[in-house]
Design a protein around this motif. Structure first.
Motif, mmCIF file in Angstrom:
data_model
loop_
_atom_site.group_PDB
_atom_site.id
_atom_site.type_symbol
_atom_site.label_atom_id
_atom_site.label_comp_id
_atom_site.label_asym_id
_atom_site.label_seq_id
_atom_site.Cartn_x
_atom_site.Cartn_y
_atom_site.Cartn_z
ATOM 1 N N GLY A 1 0.807 -1.211 0.000
ATOM 2 C CA GLY A 1 0.000 0.000 0.000
ATOM 3 C C GLY A 1 0.839 1.259 0.000
ATOM 4 N N SER A 2 0.219 2.373 0.315
ATOM 5 C CA SER A 2 0.918 3.655 0.385
ATOM 6 C C SER A 2 0.860 4.174 1.816
ATOM 7 C CB SER A 2 0.308 4.677 -0.570
ATOM 8 O OG SER A 2 -1.059 4.905 -0.237
ATOM 9 N N ILE A 3 1.891 4.886 2.201
ATOM 10 C CA ILE A 3 1.962 5.459 3.552
ATOM 11 C C ILE A 3 1.956 6.982 3.410
ATOM 12 C CG2 ILE A 3 3.313 5.622 5.674
ATOM 13 C CD1 ILE A 3 2.117 2.883 5.216
ATOM 14 N N GLU A 4 0.908 7.599 3.850
ATOM 15 C CA GLU A 4 0.785 9.040 3.729
ATOM 16 C C GLU A 4 1.615 9.728 4.806
ATOM 17 O OE1 GLU A 4 -3.340 9.757 4.124
ATOM 18 O OE2 GLU A 4 -3.866 8.900 2.165
ATOM 19 N N LYS A 5 1.902 11.003 4.572
ATOM 20 C CA LYS A 5 2.588 11.773 5.591
ATOM 21 C C LYS A 5 1.731 11.823 6.843
ATOM 22 C CE LYS A 5 5.417 14.640 2.533
ATOM 23 N NZ LYS A 5 5.813 16.021 2.151
ATOM 24 N N GLY A 6 2.427 11.825 7.974
ATOM 25 C CA GLY A 6 1.724 11.800 9.254
ATOM 26 C C GLY A 6 1.450 10.400 9.737
ATOM 27 N N THR A 7 1.831 9.394 8.939
ATOM 28 C CA THR A 7 1.660 7.996 9.340
ATOM 29 C C THR A 7 3.002 7.279 9.142
ATOM 30 O OG1 THR A 7 0.972 7.235 7.143
ATOM 31 C CG2 THR A 7 -0.767 8.037 8.621
#
Length: 419
Positions: free
Chosen positions: A99-105
């Motif tokens: 998946g993708s990891i967004e900023k803040g995570t």
């Protein structure tokens, strides 16, 4: 006036070849052998690499985590205070996160697991607090930490091992890390060894009243017991010029090197030197070294020939200082683990006259201050094999050195890395 004759035990004999010149002449006369074989890498330790190895891929092949922890965007690192990030998934070694990891995570990640493309920093798990699916981190961290970049160890197209490398356990692991299963190595060097003398008997035989057990051939067996050498045992050859010629000529048709012990002095029964003169080419036969002065070098047939002295300590000294470098030259070894020399304080007086190299047998240790010190193993006669067995190093007194007093610095060569 008494007219003296040359003698290999005469410390005043003139015209002896210095050790450095003798070794140089040996090495300059011995080309590297040709031919190679292909081996699985698990059988290649101690063999000489035939051709340069170039990496076909990056190592590591992908950017990955160096620790167990949490992967994140470096922009989420706090300049001061703390930051709280939600954990959105997990990446395991061999099981990348899709998946993708967004900023803040962030992403829970294990050592060796591939880093998602957008993430560039890993927080060691011991430096993060985890609670209710969130981690808390402070400002001690730096962008890019705990990340191993693709190609960081080896880049695609990089030369990793050069021809002539004596392959060590790390080299074998390195080849495996590149996905290489087999490698071309130099063929084995064939070495024929013989003891000479009517008085010599094998250890399993009953000696005559004047007989002695053959230790020299067994010392050489052990010294040559390595994966890049094949040994031909010529046994014990009697003191007979015709028999010696026949056996050496036969060995010269099959071996790369012939090593014999005994029969190279100036006695009436020292036929080895005569055989070498009659059957091949003598380059030299006396060297300014103690022990080991009567050392013959030349060729018989296609083989290099080394006629070593008969005394057991002299055999080992001349093997390690002259023969072994020659064998490694013929094997094409240009890169190998070294046997370093040290300087140590002698704890006793060492008698020495200039004009020859002396190799004494010593025991190296450290004193209460951590300095290297050395003492001899006692009597240093060339027939006292116990002086070698007790030793852990050679004490090297160079050609122009004079006697040393207790407390003087001397050069020592530890056996570690040699034997």
């Amino acid at each position: 006036m008494i007219h003296t004759q040359p003698s290999c035990t005469d410390i005043f004999e003139s015209g002896l070849m210095p050790c450095e010149e003798a070794l140089s002449r040996i090495l300059n006369n011995l080309p590297a052998i040709e031919g190679y074989q292909r081996l699985p890498i698990e059988k290649a330790r101690g063999r000489v690499l035939h051709e340069t190895v170039v990496s076909a891929s990056n190592v590591p092949p992908h950017t990955n985590s160096a620790v167990d922890g949490y992967a994140l965007h470096s922009s989420d690192l706090p300049d001061q205070g703390i930051a709280r990030l939600a954990v959105k998934g997990i990446a395991l070694a061999g099981e990348p996160f899709r998946g993708s990891i967004e900023k803040g995570t962030c992403l829970r990640i294990m050592t060796g697991a591939a880093m998602p493309e957008a993430l560039d920093t890993v927080i060691m798990q011991e430096h993060a607090e985890i609670k209710d699916g969130f981690i808390t981190i402070d400002s001690r961290h730096k962008a890019g930490q705990n990340v191993r970049r693709a190609g960081e160890d080896i880049k695609q197209g990089e030369t990793v091992l050069a021809s002539g490398k004596l392959l060590t356990p790390p080299d074998i692991g390195l080849l495996a890390s590149l996905g290489i299963c087999e490698v071309n190595v130099k063929r084995k060097l064939t070495v024929a060894i013989a003891s000479t003398g009517n008085e010599i008997v094998a250890p399993h035989q009953i000696p005559t009243e004047a007989g002695i057990f053959d230790s020299n051939r067994y010392s050489l067996f052990a010294a040559l017991d390595r994966s890049d050498i094949e040994i031909i045992d010529l046994g014990i050859i009697e003191d007979d010029a015709e028999v010696l010629l026949q056996r050496f000529n036969e060995a010269g048709r099959h071996a790369d090197v012939i090593i014999s012990t005994g029969g190279v002095s100036v006695g009436e029964a020292d036929f080895t030197k005569t055989a070498l003169k009659n059957s091949g080419q003598v380059d030299f036969w006396k060297v300014a070294i103690k022990p080991g002065r009567p050392l013959a070098f030349g060729r018989i047939g296609n083989a290099a020939f080394f006629g070593l002295p008969g005394n057991p300590v002299a055999v080992l000294v001349t093997f390690y200082f002259f023969v072994l470098p020659a064998l490694e030259k013929m094997l094409g070894i240009v890169d190998k683990p070294i046997a370093p020399t040290l300087t140590a304080r002698t704890t006793e007086n060492l008698r020495k006259k200039p004009g020859r190299t002396e190799i004494q047998r010593g025991i190296v240790s450290r004193d209460e201050n951590g300095d290297w010190i050395v003492k001899t193993t006692g009597k240093q006669g060339s027939g006292i094999l116990m002086s070698m067995s007790k030793a852990n190093a050679f004490i090297i007194l160079n050609h122009q050195d004079t006697s040393k007093s207790a407390g003087d610095w001397v050069t020592v060569m530890p056996f570690c890395g040699m034997f």
